[in-house]
Design a protein around this motif. Structure first.
Motif, mmCIF file in Angstrom:
data_model
loop_
_atom_site.group_PDB
_atom_site.id
_atom_site.type_symbol
_atom_site.label_atom_id
_atom_site.label_comp_id
_atom_site.label_asym_id
_atom_site.label_seq_id
_atom_site.Cartn_x
_atom_site.Cartn_y
_atom_site.Cartn_z
ATOM 1 N N PRO A 168 0.642 -0.990 -0.350
ATOM 2 C CA PRO A 168 -0.222 -0.334 0.243
ATOM 3 C C PRO A 168 1.118 1.126 0.003
ATOM 4 N N ALA A 169 2.190 1.309 0.961
ATOM 5 C CA ALA A 169 3.387 2.457 0.963
ATOM 6 C C ALA A 169 3.919 2.450 -0.247
ATOM 7 N N VAL A 170 4.173 1.247 -1.667
ATOM 8 C CA VAL A 170 5.042 1.445 -2.288
ATOM 9 C C VAL A 170 3.473 1.840 -3.123
ATOM 10 N N GLU A 171 2.504 1.726 -3.106
ATOM 11 C CA GLU A 171 1.418 2.205 -4.360
ATOM 12 C C GLU A 171 0.941 3.441 -4.080
ATOM 13 N N SER A 172 1.036 4.322 -3.366
ATOM 14 C CA SER A 172 0.935 5.195 -2.462
ATOM 15 C C SER A 172 2.413 5.959 -3.542
ATOM 16 N N LYS A 173 3.131 5.753 -3.123
ATOM 17 C CA LYS A 173 4.271 6.623 -3.771
ATOM 18 C C LYS A 173 3.850 6.563 -5.384
ATOM 19 N N ARG A 174 3.915 5.362 -6.322
ATOM 20 C CA ARG A 174 3.625 5.628 -7.149
ATOM 21 C C ARG A 174 2.315 6.599 -7.830
ATOM 22 N N ASN A 175 1.305 6.101 -6.972
ATOM 23 C CA ASN A 175 -0.393 7.250 -7.133
ATOM 24 C C ASN A 175 1.285 8.638 -7.597
ATOM 25 N N GLU A 176 1.734 8.562 -6.400
ATOM 26 C CA GLU A 176 2.297 10.388 -5.956
ATOM 27 C C GLU A 176 2.676 10.762 -7.770
ATOM 28 N N PHE A 177 4.323 9.617 -7.791
ATOM 29 C CA PHE A 177 4.802 10.398 -9.513
ATOM 30 C C PHE A 177 3.949 9.720 -10.468
ATOM 31 N N HIS A 178 2.717 9.548 -10.499
ATOM 32 C CA HIS A 178 2.031 9.090 -11.495
ATOM 33 C C HIS A 178 1.014 11.156 -11.602
ATOM 34 N N PHE A 179 0.501 11.105 -10.600
ATOM 35 C CA PHE A 179 0.052 12.781 -10.148
ATOM 36 C C PHE A 179 1.166 14.019 -10.541
ATOM 37 N N TYR A 180 1.982 13.514 -10.322
ATOM 38 C CA TYR A 180 3.410 14.572 -10.997
ATOM 39 C C TYR A 180 4.122 14.363 -12.518
ATOM 40 N N GLY A 181 3.393 13.304 -13.442
ATOM 41 C CA GLY A 181 3.373 13.213 -14.608
ATOM 42 C C GLY A 181 4.630 12.353 -14.711
ATOM 43 N N TYR A 182 4.924 11.470 -13.916
ATOM 44 C CA TYR A 182 6.128 10.734 -13.979
ATOM 45 C C TYR A 182 5.054 8.823 -14.882
ATOM 46 N N ILE B 269 11.304 -0.091 6.766
ATOM 47 C CA ILE B 269 11.286 0.084 4.788
ATOM 48 C C ILE B 269 9.371 1.742 4.661
ATOM 49 N N ILE B 270 8.584 1.590 5.407
ATOM 50 C CA ILE B 270 7.773 2.499 4.853
ATOM 51 C C ILE B 270 8.041 4.089 5.259
ATOM 52 N N ASN B 271 8.752 4.283 5.760
ATOM 53 C CA ASN B 271 9.145 5.676 6.455
ATOM 54 C C ASN B 271 10.226 5.658 4.201
ATOM 55 N N ASP B 272 11.514 4.995 4.349
ATOM 56 C CA ASP B 272 12.196 5.158 3.167
ATOM 57 C C ASP B 272 11.176 5.312 1.789
ATOM 58 N N VAL B 273 10.120 4.208 1.624
ATOM 59 C CA VAL B 273 9.799 4.657 0.518
ATOM 60 C C VAL B 273 8.858 6.203 0.582
ATOM 61 N N MET B 274 8.624 5.940 1.734
ATOM 62 C CA MET B 274 7.759 7.951 1.167
ATOM 63 C C MET B 274 8.229 8.939 0.880
ATOM 64 N N GLU B 275 9.835 8.958 1.878
ATOM 65 C CA GLU B 275 10.307 9.837 1.125
ATOM 66 C C GLU B 275 11.486 9.676 0.215
ATOM 67 N N LEU B 276 10.573 8.815 -0.565
ATOM 68 C CA LEU B 276 11.339 9.066 -1.763
ATOM 69 C C LEU B 276 10.700 9.942 -2.802
ATOM 70 N N THR B 277 11.576 11.475 -3.323
ATOM 71 C CA THR B 277 11.235 12.240 -4.187
ATOM 72 C C THR B 277 11.643 11.684 -5.753
ATOM 73 N N PRO B 278 10.386 12.292 -6.885
ATOM 74 C CA PRO B 278 10.686 11.680 -8.341
ATOM 75 C C PRO B 278 11.955 12.448 -8.634
ATOM 76 N N ALA B 279 12.666 13.916 -7.379
ATOM 77 C CA ALA B 279 14.093 14.021 -8.387
ATOM 78 C C ALA B 279 15.355 13.017 -8.061
ATOM 79 N N GLU B 280 15.083 11.971 -6.802
ATOM 80 C CA GLU B 280 15.740 11.532 -6.199
ATOM 81 C C GLU B 280 15.722 10.220 -7.440
ATOM 82 N N TYR B 281 14.398 9.469 -7.627
ATOM 83 C CA TYR B 281 14.560 8.320 -8.708
ATOM 84 C C TYR B 281 14.710 8.664 -9.925
ATOM 85 N N MET B 282 14.384 9.959 -10.396
ATOM 86 C CA MET B 282 14.684 10.113 -11.759
ATOM 87 C C MET B 282 16.546 9.618 -11.853
#
Length: 106
Positions: free
Chosen positions: A14-28, A58-71
């Protein structure tokens, strides 16, 4: 008893899915849950034993991930994996690596 990566992923999905949805919201829109999990395992937790980590870490690390870090990570990995000289034959590559031998003194 250690939990396997697959079981852990299912547990925190659920945390990973939430982060994916956030990335999609920002255009990724091409980022998947598997991409985010792979980033965390290979980059963020590279020096840690993931099965021994606590769930909230684990959840904290996933939720802290930013699109800039990932890209940034994906761009670096793409550059590491690409073979820049694949189109060159051995003579061209030798000329490129030893340019003084290929040109005449002026």
């Amino acid at each position: 008893m250690e939990i396997k990566h697959e079981e852990l992923f299912t547990h925190v999905r659920p945390a990973v899915e939430s982060k994916r949805n956030e990335f999609h919201f920002y255009g990724y829109t091409t980022v998947t849950e598997a991409d985010i999990w792979k980033y965390c395992v290979q980059k963020k937790w590279k020096k840690r034993s993931v099965p021994e980590m606590r769930t909230h870490e684990i959840i904290n690390d996933v939720m802290e991930l930013t699109p800039a870090e990932y890209m940034t990570y994906t761009q670096i990995e793409e550059q590491r994996g690409s073979d820049w000289f694949s189109d060159l034959n051995s003579d061209e590559l030798q000329l490129l690596l030893s340019p003084k031998k290929g040109r005449q003194d002026q």
